[in-house]
Design a protein around this motif. Structure first.
Motif, PDB file in Angstrom:
ATOM      1  N   LYS A 114      50.397  -4.315 -36.636  1.00  0.00           N
ATOM      2  CA  LYS A 114      50.858  -3.628 -37.852  1.00  0.00           C
ATOM      3  C   LYS A 114      52.456  -3.284 -37.581  1.00  0.00           C
ATOM      4  CE  LYS A 114      47.566  -5.280 -40.790  1.00  0.00           C
ATOM      5  NZ  LYS A 114      48.190  -5.783 -41.611  1.00  0.00           N
ATOM      6  N   GLY A 115      52.510  -3.027 -35.557  1.00  0.00           N
ATOM      7  CA  GLY A 115      53.968  -2.306 -35.545  1.00  0.00           C
ATOM      8  C   GLY A 115      55.211  -3.404 -36.361  1.00  0.00           C
ATOM      9  N   ASP A 116      56.132  -2.655 -35.376  1.00  0.00           N
ATOM     10  CA  ASP A 116      57.687  -2.903 -35.343  1.00  0.00           C
ATOM     11  C   ASP A 116      58.060  -3.952 -34.396  1.00  0.00           C
ATOM     12  OD1 ASP A 116      58.459  -1.394 -37.597  1.00  0.00           O
ATOM     13  OD2 ASP A 116      58.963   0.547 -36.083  1.00  0.00           O
ATOM     14  N   ILE A 117      58.596  -5.047 -34.513  1.00  0.00           N
ATOM     15  CA  ILE A 117      59.250  -5.691 -33.766  1.00  0.00           C
ATOM     16  C   ILE A 117      61.167  -5.404 -33.047  1.00  0.00           C
ATOM     17  CG2 ILE A 117      59.966  -8.033 -32.227  1.00  0.00           C
ATOM     18  CD1 ILE A 117      57.516  -8.941 -35.005  1.00  0.00           C
ATOM     19  N   VAL A 118      61.463  -5.085 -31.635  1.00  0.00           N
ATOM     20  CA  VAL A 118      62.265  -4.723 -31.646  1.00  0.00           C
ATOM     21  C   VAL A 118      62.498  -5.905 -30.542  1.00  0.00           C
ATOM     22  CG1 VAL A 118      63.571  -3.281 -29.399  1.00  0.00           C
ATOM     23  CG2 VAL A 118      62.097  -2.210 -30.959  1.00  0.00           C
ATOM     24  N   TRP A 119      64.224  -6.214 -30.365  1.00  0.00           N
ATOM     25  CA  TRP A 119      64.608  -7.509 -30.322  1.00  0.00           C
ATOM     26  C   TRP A 119      65.621  -7.110 -28.817  1.00  0.00           C
ATOM     27  CZ3 TRP A 119      62.816 -12.536 -30.603  1.00  0.00           C
ATOM     28  CH2 TRP A 119      61.574 -12.481 -31.416  1.00  0.00           C
ATOM     29  N   ASP A 120      65.399  -7.145 -27.295  1.00  0.00           N
ATOM     30  CA  ASP A 120      66.328  -6.560 -26.827  1.00  0.00           C
ATOM     31  C   ASP A 120      66.796  -8.297 -26.115  1.00  0.00           C
ATOM     32  OD1 ASP A 120      67.102  -5.584 -23.736  1.00  0.00           O
ATOM     33  OD2 ASP A 120      65.249  -6.015 -23.304  1.00  0.00           O
ATOM     34  N   SER A 121      68.354  -7.730 -27.027  1.00  0.00           N
ATOM     35  CA  SER A 121      69.679  -8.566 -27.074  1.00  0.00           C
ATOM     36  C   SER A 121      70.339  -8.248 -25.080  1.00  0.00           C
ATOM     37  CB  SER A 121      70.141  -8.778 -27.924  1.00  0.00           C
ATOM     38  OG  SER A 121      71.075  -7.256 -27.245  1.00  0.00           O
ATOM     39  N   GLU A 122      69.716  -8.200 -24.949  1.00  0.00           N
ATOM     40  CA  GLU A 122      70.529  -8.039 -23.231  1.00  0.00           C
ATOM     41  C   GLU A 122      69.693  -9.168 -22.276  1.00  0.00           C
ATOM     42  OE1 GLU A 122      73.128  -5.909 -22.171  1.00  0.00           O
ATOM     43  OE2 GLU A 122      73.295  -5.606 -24.075  1.00  0.00           O
ATOM     44  N   LYS A 123      68.406  -9.287 -22.839  1.00  0.00           N
ATOM     45  CA  LYS A 123      67.911 -10.431 -22.352  1.00  0.00           C
ATOM     46  C   LYS A 123      67.864 -11.866 -23.227  1.00  0.00           C
ATOM     47  CE  LYS A 123      64.770  -8.038 -19.561  1.00  0.00           C
ATOM     48  NZ  LYS A 123      65.084  -6.860 -19.876  1.00  0.00           N
ATOM     49  N   PRO A 124      68.140 -12.865 -21.860  1.00  0.00           N
ATOM     50  CA  PRO A 124      68.309 -13.852 -22.236  1.00  0.00           C
ATOM     51  C   PRO A 124      67.858 -15.505 -23.320  1.00  0.00           C
ATOM     52  CG  PRO A 124      66.913 -14.177 -20.387  1.00  0.00           C
ATOM     53  CD  PRO A 124      67.373 -12.960 -20.483  1.00  0.00           C
ATOM     54  N   ASP A 125      68.234 -15.355 -24.460  1.00  0.00           N
ATOM     55  CA  ASP A 125      67.828 -16.792 -25.097  1.00  0.00           C
ATOM     56  C   ASP A 125      66.986 -17.623 -24.716  1.00  0.00           C
ATOM     57  OD1 ASP A 125      67.510 -15.554 -27.807  1.00  0.00           O
ATOM     58  OD2 ASP A 125      70.044 -16.144 -28.611  1.00  0.00           O
ATOM     59  N   GLY A 126      67.532 -18.524 -24.029  1.00  0.00           N
ATOM     60  CA  GLY A 126      67.849 -19.858 -23.088  1.00  0.00           C
ATOM     61  C   GLY A 126      68.271 -21.128 -23.568  1.00  0.00           C
ATOM     62  N   THR A 127      68.120 -21.651 -23.758  1.00  0.00           N
ATOM     63  CA  THR A 127      68.178 -23.109 -25.225  1.00  0.00           C
ATOM     64  C   THR A 127      68.448 -22.347 -26.625  1.00  0.00           C
ATOM     65  OG1 THR A 127      67.921 -24.406 -23.341  1.00  0.00           O
ATOM     66  CG2 THR A 127      68.487 -25.882 -25.247  1.00  0.00           C
ATOM     67  N   PRO A 128      69.833 -23.090 -26.806  1.00  0.00           N
ATOM     68  CA  PRO A 128      69.858 -22.528 -28.484  1.00  0.00           C
ATOM     69  C   PRO A 128      68.980 -23.267 -29.512  1.00  0.00           C
ATOM     70  CG  PRO A 128      71.723 -23.578 -27.785  1.00  0.00           C
ATOM     71  CD  PRO A 128      70.727 -23.558 -26.865  1.00  0.00           C
ATOM     72  N   ARG A 129      68.661 -24.574 -29.158  1.00  0.00           N
ATOM     73  CA  ARG A 129      67.440 -25.327 -29.952  1.00  0.00           C
ATOM     74  C   ARG A 129      66.805 -26.519 -28.821  1.00  0.00           C
ATOM     75  NH1 ARG A 129      67.870 -29.258 -35.755  1.00  0.00           N
ATOM     76  NH2 ARG A 129      65.845 -28.697 -35.873  1.00  0.00           N
TER      77      ARG A 129
END
Length: 316
Positions: A259-274
């Motif tokens: 039930k908590g929050d989700i935090v996205w760390d944009s400093e980390k890589p995404d990898g392949t877009p799709r």
């Protein structure tokens, strides 16, 4: 294939190998053999040679590999390149030398270029550069695909390569240092739930698209390749459907009950877009996936709950 043909499943204790073993048993195959890594080091050419001289398998299914997510690939590039080539080269070469009737090589969708058109077709192999975060593993797998293709071309042997999309299911790896995205999320949301619904931090932006196939559907694809002589050397295996990493996280969060929050760390890589697979080639021959993503994740989470004593809870 005869039901009593000797079938060696390399990596039979792993997620894919175990699923293949279960599926072949269910189809009535009675002569399955496997060796743990302690019993047979597949990187050791002499050990593999001795094994083949004694066992002489009719069929070899290569589900053995050193695998991991972005973090593991970044930290251990040499091992991901060299160990995977050692494993597959030994298995492919000894299968040829001992005249195995069939060899099934299992790879990964990461063999395709980072910016390849979507969905990914088999023809896109080697048309552009790879995703840097997993190129070491990808290059190893590409070499395996081309080795099987060369044997098929030169020796007319039934060596075939199956390239699955992202797999998940029972016996997955939930270690946060080496796991792939789905088991890592399941583990993080579960641990955060137990810690009082603390926030969960996930890598990247959440925008990349990913496709997921339950390992039992992958095993059925292997059985399909066992039961049929496929006309080409390379086939994609997937669902043909994908979703964003953010939507995957929300789905897993719902299933786990966090039930908590989700935090996205944009400093980390995404990898392949799709990475969406074009699976029309294998589907046109008669294979179809059958497990819905939500149902598959629920099954996977239940398996994790039954086996979580293997994993220590993370302090959040």
């Amino acid at each position: 294939m005869m039901k009593n043909n000797k079938i060696y499943i390399a990596g039979h204790r792993g997620m894919v190998g175990a699923a293949v073993w279960r599926a072949l048993e269910a189809e009535g195959y009675t002569n399955l053999i496997g060796r743990t890594s302690a019993e047979l080091d597949l990187r050791d050419q002499k050990a593999v040679t001795d094994f083949f001289e004694i066992e002489k398998p009719d069929v070899v299914i290569d589900a053995a590999a050193r695998v991991g997510g972005i973090l593991a690939n970044n930290n251990y590039p040499y091992q991901f390149l060299m160990e995977n080539m050692q494993i597959q080269n030994n298995l492919i070469d000894l299968s040829l030398k001992h005249d195995a009737k069939k060899f099934i090589f299992l790879g990964s969708s990461c063999i395709y270029p980072k910016q390849a058109p979507q969905p990914l077709k088999e023809d896109y192999l080697l048309t552009s550069s790879l995703e840097p975060t997993n190129e070491w593993y990808a290059i190893a797998k590409i070499s395996g695909v081309k080795a099987c293709e060369a044997i098929r071309k030169q020796f007319k042997k039934d060596f075939v390569s199956l390239m699955p999309t992202n797999l998940y299911g029972s016996h997955d790896n939930f270690d946060l240092q080496t796991s792939h995205v789905m088991p890592a999320m399941i583990r993080k949301f579960h641990d955060a739930k137990l810690a009082g619904d603390t926030p969960v931090t996930l890598w990247g932006s959440g925008t990349p698209m990913r496709e997921f196939l339950h390992v039992d559907d992958m095993a059925k694809a292997v059985c399909f390749a066992m039961d049929n002589e496929l006309p080409d050397n390379l086939y994609n295996v997937g669902t043909g459907e994908d979703l964003t990493i953010k939507n995957l996280a929300l789905l897993i969060q719902e299933i786990v009950g966090h039930k908590g929050d989700i935090v996205w760390d944009s400093e980390k890589p995404d990898g392949t877009p799709r990475k969406l697979m074009d699976v029309d080639k294998l589907k046109s021959l008669g294979w179809q996936p059958s497990i819905d993503l939500k149902d598959g994740i629920m099954k996977t989470y239940h398996w994790f709950l039954e086996n979580q004593d293997k994993y220590k809870q993370v302090k959040l």
